[in-house]
Scaffold this motif. Structure first.
Motif, mmCIF file in Angstrom:
data_model
loop_
_atom_site.group_PDB
_atom_site.id
_atom_site.type_symbol
_atom_site.label_atom_id
_atom_site.label_comp_id
_atom_site.label_asym_id
_atom_site.label_seq_id
_atom_site.Cartn_x
_atom_site.Cartn_y
_atom_site.Cartn_z
ATOM 1 N N ARG A 35 39.374 50.357 37.519
ATOM 2 C CA ARG A 35 38.364 50.272 36.454
ATOM 3 C C ARG A 35 39.053 50.487 35.105
ATOM 4 N N LEU A 36 38.977 49.482 34.253
ATOM 5 C CA LEU A 36 39.580 49.623 32.922
ATOM 6 C C LEU A 36 38.731 50.581 32.099
ATOM 7 N N PRO A 37 39.333 51.263 31.121
ATOM 8 C CA PRO A 37 38.528 52.161 30.294
ATOM 9 C C PRO A 37 37.426 51.377 29.581
ATOM 10 N N SER A 38 36.345 52.051 29.275
ATOM 11 C CA SER A 38 35.261 51.356 28.567
ATOM 12 C C SER A 38 35.787 50.922 27.193
ATOM 13 N N SER A 39 35.134 49.913 26.625
ATOM 14 C CA SER A 39 35.615 49.422 25.326
ATOM 15 C C SER A 39 35.543 50.544 24.283
#
Ligand code: PMP
Length: 508
Positions: A35-39
């Protein structure tokens, strides 16, 4: 998440983020379903706007590298989603047996293949390709070599068909040691290991010296086959910028202080892709640094003898009092790549480890070809061929430079290489060699987009042009086509920008 951003670069920030994440996903540093960090988090961490991060994520999504789940997050896609397989017998990925599908999640797309796919789409009936790093096939001394093979067969008979010595045919190693001594690299035949091309030499050194997860310091840009090799071993690449005098040594020192790499890989003579030669004082400083930080240097001298102007500088190996340089060379560029004969020079325990590794890789390099090569060199044919080839390549380089001078629009810059097979060109500001490619290929010319040669951040305004395989007439025609494509591209871009400027109330 730490993403190196250059806020002074012309490369937009969203593109820098996109390229960094794209590389990390492709080399599996970011695994499937990560999961990429949130924007919001990433933009705060990087000190950029949220829209910048969202644009980068949108690019990744359009390439199938991530999927965005509204309300949940942005996840790295499984590789099968981005390794579009060529349709084979109408089969879909899911029609393959499970073990084949599993393979997809463990493989990655080498930059070289990615570039080949990009170049494959040309439909022109008579395309001119400047995309390779090839020598001229019509200069191959095929007849002479056939006669040499026949002579060797008469001389050595069945012996020529055994495996032979696994370090390489002893007289060939002696001949190589002799040639190297003439270039100021004193070595013994016992320190020469014959390999199947220099690519295998690079691979053996990487396998013996660098473990997965380790890092290698490389020039940025550098040889695409080295980028792919190191990535295939899950090795991290630390890129050091190159200017007209080669690798920037203060950046090497900074990198060595920050993070200890296992190896420094460099192409000091006619660097691929830029064509520059490392200056003499930088060579000395690099060796001093390598000794001080206890890091071996892998010197790739693959183009060293293809010099058209000026005097040769000593190889790093010739300046190496403490034995920290592993020297690699090949007969692919100076003679014929299909021979698949290269070699490395190393000493101490490393030589023995490399020999074992060579043995496990392919047992030995072709005995017959090594014998023929040794005979070919010994009667002086090799040196004569080299002189002939250099004369022809010098003319071909000059023809490319003259054609560029004559046809290229303003803003295009290039450096005249003093040797090697290629010329490195910079497009006018803001023009991407990838974006220009469809236009060029419609005109009937292709080139190697420079971005593929960068280990991390991938600036797009460069291209590499291979002059060696083409006659001056063909080069003139190819450059004319390229210039036409660029002019068309620039005027189209200008026409597209015009309404936008008017819309924004900018007077021109
Ligand atoms: N090093 C460099 C810099 C190259 O450009 C290449 C091939 N183009 C190689 C090594 C490998 O060449 P080969 O295996 O044919 O010797």
């Amino acid at each position: 998440m730490r993403i190196p951003l250059n806020k002074k670069s012309r490369e937009p920030l969203y593109r820098q983020i996109h390229q960094f994440l794209r590389d990390e996903i492709r080399c599996k540093a970011l695994p499937a379903d990560f999961r990429l960090p949130s924007s919001r988090t990433l933009s705060a961490g990087l000190g950029v706007s949220r829209i910048t991060v969202m644009n980068a994520y949108a690019e990744l999504e359009s390439e199938g590298l991530v999927h965005i789940q509204p309300g949940s997050g942005t996840y790295v896609a499984p590789p099968a989603a981005y390794h579009s397989l060529p349709a084979e017998d109408g089969l879909d990925v899911h029609d393959w047996p499970i073990w084949q599908q599993e393979l997809l999640s463990r493989t990655w797309l080498p930059a070289r293949r990615e570039m080949e796919r990009l170049l494959a789409s040309t439909v022109h009936p008579d395309p001119i390709s400047f995309a390779g790093d090839l020598v001229a096939e019509n200069l191959f001394p095929a007849d002479e070599f056939r006669k040499t093979i026949n002579a060797v067969l008469r001389r050595d008979g069945q012996q020529a068909f055994g495996y032979g010595n696994r370090a390489g045919f002893a007289p060939l190693r002696e001949t190589i040691a002799h040639i190297l001594a003439g270039q100021g690299i004193p070595t013994s035949p016992d320190h020469v290991l014959i390999t199947s091309g220099s690519q295998q030499a690079l691979s053996l050194v990487a396998q013996v010296l660098v473990q997965a997860g380790g890092s290698v310091l490389v020039e940025s840009p550098t040889y695409i086959g080295a980028i792919d090799l190191f990535r295939s071993l899950n090795v991290r690449l630390m890129g050091v910028p190159v200017d007209e005098e080669g690798m920037r040594i203060e950046a090497v020192e900074e990198a060595l202080k920050r993070n200890k790499p296992r190896l420094i890989y460099t192409i000091p003579a006619f660097h691929n892709p830029t064509g520059v030669c490392m200056a003499a004082d930088r060579r000395r400083r690099l060796i001093n640094l390598a000794s001080r930080y206890n890091v071996p240097i892998l010197e790739d001298d693959c183009f060293g003898d293809l010099r058209y102007d000026g005097r040769a500088l000593p190889a790093l190996k010739a300046l190496d009092p403490n034995g920290c340089v592993i020297y690699v060379n090949t007969f692919s560029k100076m003679l014929m790549p299909g021979l698949r004969v290269g070699y490395l020079v190393a000493s101490g325990p490393l030589y023995d480890r490399l020999l074992s590794c060579k043995y496990t890789c392919d047992l030995a390099t072709s005995n017959l070809i090594q014998r023929a090569l040794e005979a070919y060199i010994s009667v002086g044919r090799y040196q004569a061929h080299l002189r002939r080839a250099c004369g022809a390549y010098r003319k071909r380089r000059d023809a490319m430079v003259a054609a560029l001078d004559a046809h290229m629009p303003e803003g295009v810059r290039w450096r005249v290489p003093k040797g090697g097979l290629c010329l490195w060109l910079r497009l006018p500001d803001g023009v991407s060699a990838i974006d220009l490619l469809p236009e060029a290929s419609e005109e009937g010319v292709v080139y190697a987009p420079g971005s593929f040669y960068f280990p991390a951040e991938r600036p797009e305004s460069f291209m590499r042009l291979n002059f060696a395989p083409h006659t001056p007439e063909r080069t003139e025609e190819g450059i004319r086509r390229l210039a036409r494509a660029l002019e068309r591209y620039l005027s189209r871009r200008k026409a597209e920008e015009e309404p936008q400027r008017l819309h924004m109330g900018v007077t021109v």
